[in-house]
Scaffold this motif. Structure first.
Motif, PDB file in Angstrom:
ATOM      1  N   ILE A 187       1.200  -0.759   0.344  1.00  0.00           N
ATOM      2  CA  ILE A 187       0.254  -0.201   0.634  1.00  0.00           C
ATOM      3  C   ILE A 187       0.862   1.703   0.194  1.00  0.00           C
ATOM      4  N   PRO A 224      -3.941   1.019  -8.493  1.00  0.00           N
ATOM      5  CA  PRO A 224      -5.192   1.727  -8.120  1.00  0.00           C
ATOM      6  C   PRO A 224      -4.894   1.071  -6.397  1.00  0.00           C
ATOM      7  N   HIS A 225      -5.222   1.479  -5.485  1.00  0.00           N
ATOM      8  CA  HIS A 225      -5.449   1.432  -4.100  1.00  0.00           C
ATOM      9  C   HIS A 225      -6.465   1.459  -3.349  1.00  0.00           C
ATOM     10  N   ASP A 226      -6.153   0.609  -2.409  1.00  0.00           N
ATOM     11  CA  ASP A 226      -8.306  -0.017  -1.292  1.00  0.00           C
ATOM     12  C   ASP A 226      -7.446   1.807  -0.357  1.00  0.00           C
ATOM     13  N   PRO A 227      -8.795   2.476  -1.106  1.00  0.00           N
ATOM     14  CA  PRO A 227      -9.037   3.319  -0.265  1.00  0.00           C
ATOM     15  C   PRO A 227      -8.395   2.622   1.960  1.00  0.00           C
ATOM     16  N   GLU A 228      -8.816   2.040   1.996  1.00  0.00           N
ATOM     17  CA  GLU A 228      -8.969   2.054   3.498  1.00  0.00           C
ATOM     18  C   GLU A 228      -7.830   1.547   4.508  1.00  0.00           C
ATOM     19  N   TYR A 229      -7.320   0.659   3.285  1.00  0.00           N
ATOM     20  CA  TYR A 229      -5.968   0.691   3.981  1.00  0.00           C
ATOM     21  C   TYR A 229      -4.819   2.038   3.093  1.00  0.00           C
ATOM     22  N   TYR A 230      -5.058   2.298   2.204  1.00  0.00           N
ATOM     23  CA  TYR A 230      -4.316   4.093   1.638  1.00  0.00           C
ATOM     24  C   TYR A 230      -4.133   5.046   2.519  1.00  0.00           C
ATOM     25  N   TRP A 231      -5.534   4.481   3.816  1.00  0.00           N
ATOM     26  CA  TRP A 231      -5.756   6.061   4.313  1.00  0.00           C
ATOM     27  C   TRP A 231      -5.102   5.413   5.856  1.00  0.00           C
ATOM     28  N   ARG A 234      -1.263   6.040   5.698  1.00  0.00           N
ATOM     29  CA  ARG A 234      -1.361   7.664   5.315  1.00  0.00           C
ATOM     30  C   ARG A 234      -1.205   8.469   6.703  1.00  0.00           C
TER      31      ARG A 234
END
Length: 294
Positions: A187, A224-231, A234
């Motif tokens: 991620i 592309p990345h999964d927003p849940e894991y991204y946040w 981050r």
């Protein structure tokens, strides 16, 4: 052999369905690392190749890697996600690299990053020039390569540049200063976090962004990345930055800081792993500090 001419290099292999792109890339990575190790040995450079993995991943790992203890947890042990993915924590991997090595310099690369045969020779040259940390950007090559038998053609294909960070070399004395929290692999913000540790704590970090030393099969820049894991990643990075890095940052140790004003801001803006607004604040802090000293 100089004590500097010894490195331990860890990767995190993963067993996936046969049609997954990583199942094509990993054997190429493995073979390229073995070849680079052989070239290093001929030049009196010791390279220890390590893996750490979940138990179910052991079978795909070649015997020329030393398997250190399996990973015991994943991001799913930390919190729940709507789409569960058993992703390892980068802190667990780097901790094993430190614990199960005795060399002065440590290397971590993503498992889809292959090496050119002269990789360890060039790393040794740069370390001997006085750098205690290196970040080496990959070259992107087309997805036409599918086998270790393609390595001669892969080596000849210079490909295209890539701005992201996925290869790290650092002196082992830096590791106790690391704070990696629960950032997970696969991620964004893995490379960002490791890089900013080196900007904060290394005395002479160096970004290598033009040389042909590593490769990645596939031309994409931002997959592309999964927003849940991204946040999740981050937010971990922001917390580490604000609570741990900030007092130690010196803009003069950041990439491109020695370039003319417009060029450095342009290069920072083009690199998704660097942050123009943050770097401006650091420049202003350094400017004010210099004015008071004078």
């Amino acid at each position: 052999m100089s004590s500097k001419n010894a490195f331990t290099h860890i990767i995190n292999p993963v067993a996936l369905p046969a049609d997954h792109e990583l199942m094509l890339a990993q054997p190429i990575t493995f073979a390229s690392m073995q070849k680079a190790q052989e070239v290093a040995a001929k030049n009196d450079i010791r390279i220890d190749l390590l893996t750490t993995q979940f138990p179910e991943d052991q079978a795909i790992i070649p015997p020329y890697f030393r398997q250190v203890p399996d990973l015991e947890r994943s991001i799913l042990d930390i919190r729940s996600f709507s789409r569960p993915r058993k992703l390892p924590l980068i802190g667990d991997i780097i901790s094993r690299l430190y614990t199960y090595s005795d060399t002065p310099y440590l290397i971590y690369t993503n498992v889809d990053i292959g090496l050119l045969p002269n990789f360890y020779l060039r790393v040794t040259e740069l370390i001997e020039q006085g750098h205690d940390a290196l970040i080496i950007n990959r070259r992107r090559i087309p997805s036409i390569y599918t086998s270790p038998d393609d390595l001669p053609a892969i080596y000849a294909d210079r490909g295209r540049s890539h701005p992201g960070f996925d290869c790290f070399v650092f002196h082992r004395d830096l590791f106790p200063k690391f704070r990696l929290e629960t950032i997970c692999l696969g991620i964004p913000f893995i490379g960002v976090t490791l890089a900013h540790h080196l900007f904060a704590f290394a005395q002479s970090p160096l970004l290598i962004d033009e040389e042909h030393l590593t490769f990645h099969i596939g031309l994409e820049v931002m997959p592309p990345h999964d927003p849940e894991y991204y946040w999740h990643n981050r937010n971990c990075f922001r917390r580490i930055r604000d609570e741990h890095f900030w007092p130690h940052f010196d803009i003069r140790r950041f990439p491109y800081a020695d370039r003319p004003l417009l060029e450095r801001y342009w290069r920072w803006a083009l690199n998704p792993s660097l942050f123009v607004a943050m770097n401006f604040r650091l420049e202003w802090r350094a400017y004010v500090a210099d004015r008071f000293r004078s």
